[in-house]
Design an enzyme around this catalytic site. Structure first.
Site, PDB file in Angstrom:
ATOM      1  N   HIS A 172       0.813  -1.217   0.000  1.00 10.20           N
ATOM      2  CA  HIS A 172       0.000   0.000   0.000  1.00 10.20           C
ATOM      3  C   HIS A 172       0.849   1.271   0.000  1.00 10.20           C
ATOM      4  CE1 HIS A 172       0.465  -0.165   4.511  1.00 10.20           C
ATOM      5  NE2 HIS A 172       0.536   1.140   4.344  1.00 10.20           N
ATOM      6  N   ASP A 202       0.061  -7.713   1.494  1.00 11.13           N
ATOM      7  CA  ASP A 202       0.417  -6.292   1.561  1.00 11.13           C
ATOM      8  C   ASP A 202       1.930  -6.107   1.604  1.00 11.13           C
ATOM      9  OD1 ASP A 202       0.018  -3.574   1.548  1.00 11.13           O
ATOM     10  OD2 ASP A 202      -0.214  -3.408   3.711  1.00 11.13           O
ATOM     11  N   SER A 276       4.814   2.732   7.846  1.00 12.72           N
ATOM     12  CA  SER A 276       4.470   1.557   7.044  1.00 12.72           C
ATOM     13  C   SER A 276       5.643   1.130   6.177  1.00 12.72           C
ATOM     14  CB  SER A 276       3.258   1.857   6.158  1.00 12.72           C
ATOM     15  OG  SER A 276       2.094   2.016   6.926  1.00 12.72           O
TER      16      SER A 276
END
Length: 433
Positions: A172, A202, A276
């Site tokens: 993402h 992911d 992230s």
């Protein structure tokens, strides 16, 4: 004459004695503690229980021999003394033992080992927005929608995992990006290319072309335990090389809705926007997870939540990277079922004997259809291993290699049966149930 001299001598001696006593009286009056007797030092206390060693505190002046004596040298356990390491020392390999490791005062060595391999990832993409003309424009007959373009930028983190320049990050972080730039801790900046993606976990793999790259040492996520100290390193809000501290709060977290296949490490180390794709490391500076998500609110939606973050285990990331490098994609098993968790009340409404993992749908022309599985079948075990949830069922199937025969133990109505299904590769795009 002699008597006169003796009298003068006696008077001198008497005056000296009186003067000395007066001086002593004054000193004692001013310092009465001089008359107190010294208190002897206390004797060392014995161990609280027979056979139990007192914990050795390793300080700056401690050495191996004193540590061994404090730990009970009569046991002949000389190896214990050799494992104590200075003021911030630990006792490695002692899980479940009688002596806990000494408290570490600093994790600077772990950060110095790992942080250089954590990079900043900045992405850009051109976004086209459509909006309706104003009322004034519509009065003059301009009814066509208007378009405008803007550049959307995003920040994230990544981890250099080998000297060839491969970087693991979250999918993402780079999704829909047209340009990707990587910034290193030594201020070098370079463009990156996408080697492969795996939206089901992911994860994504990037590549950069630079020399003398720092490489993150990889640990093992299957060896971590709840309570282990962890550090999160990343670029939250653009603040590069930020380190936060916490512990492993839980392992094997699923059903978060972040990815298809979930097996997260939960931690209370602070994870924020921009973290992230960054690193979750252990106290030795080894990568054990890829920071992915943070829980921002409770299920009720009106309570703030702190200290709940999630990371993808490094063992899973290592397998994804290997498949991408070897095959250009991640190969997973698939039989074409859509299982769901059904409780006993829901099962009663559906006419099922009890709740469990129920096949609620199947894809057309899938191996499950060819094996004559039915909607409403309850899956109880796969290859003899009990299933715990619908996600666990999909994960067990995905772990199988295409071409193998899968044995499903099913409950159909009141009957139990075993069914053989040939596993195929999970399609990249699945359509038609």
């Amino acid at each position: 004459m002699n008597l006169h001299r003796l009298g003068r001598a006696a008077a001198f001696v008497a005056g000296s004695i009186v003067g000395g006593l007066a001086l002593a009286f004054v000193i004692v009056f001013l310092r009465p503690q001089l008359l107190q007797r010294p208190v002897p030092a206390p004797l060392p206390e014995p161990a609280s229980a027979a056979g139990t060693r007192p914990q050795a505190l390793a300080g700056p002046d401690s050495n191996a021999s004193s540590a061994a004596a404090a730990a009970g040298g009569t046991d002949g356990d000389s190896a214990t003394a050799g494992n104590l390491t200075g003021a911030a020392g630990a006792i490695p390999g002692n899980r479940g033992g009688a002596m806990p490791p000494a408290v570490t005062e600093s994790y600077a060595a772990a950060v110095m080992r790992a942080a250089p391999a954590v990079v900043n990832i900045s992405t850009q993409r051109l976004v086209t927005e459509q909006f309706q003309p104003s009322v004034f424009d519509q009065l003059f007959g301009d009814l066509q929608p208007l378009y405008r373009h803007r550049v959307e930028r995003a920040l994230g983190s990544g981890v250099i995992v080998d000297s060839a320049g491969h970087i693991i990050t979250n999918n993402h972080v780079i999704a829909n990006a047209e340009t990707i730039n990587v910034g290193l801790a030594d201020d070098r900046v370079t463009p990156a290319t996408v080697v492969g993606r795996d939206p089901d976990t992911d994860l994504a793999l990037l590549s950069i072309k630079l020399k003398n790259l720092p490489v993150m040492p990889l640990g093992r996520s299957d060896e971590i335990q709840v309570g282990d100290v962890v550090l999160a390193i990343g670029d939250p809000l653009g603040l590069s090389q930020t380190v936060t501290h916490g512990i492993v709060s839980a392992t094997g977290r699923q059903q978060l809705g972040v990815a298809t296949f979930e097996n997260f490490i939960q931690t209370d180390a602070a994870i924020n926007a921009g973290n992230s794709g960054g690193a979750l490391i252990n106290a030795r500076g080894e990568l054990i997870g890829i920071n992915t998500a943070v829980l921002n609110k409770s299920n009720s939606g009106n309570l703030s939540v702190e200290g709940i973050g999630f990371a993808i285990p490094v063992n899973l990331a290592r397998g994804v990277m290997k498949d991408i490098l070897d095959h250009g994609r991640v190969i997973r098993g698939w039989i074409g079922i859509l299982p769901e968790d059904v409780d006993d009340d829901q099962a009663k409404q559906l006419g099922l004997p009890h709740g469990g993992v129920v096949i609620t749908n199947m894809y057309r022309s899938s191996p499950a259809v060819e094996a004559q599985l039915r909607i409403g079948d309850i899956v109880t075990a796969i290859d003899g291993k009990a299933v715990r949830s619908a996600r666990d069922t999909l994960a067990q199937i995905a772990a199988k290699k295409p071409g193998v025969n899968l044995s499903l133990h099913l409950l159909r109505g009141r009957s139990e049966l075993d069914s053989k299904v040939i596993v195929t590769e999970r399609p990249s795009a699945i359509q038609g149930t």
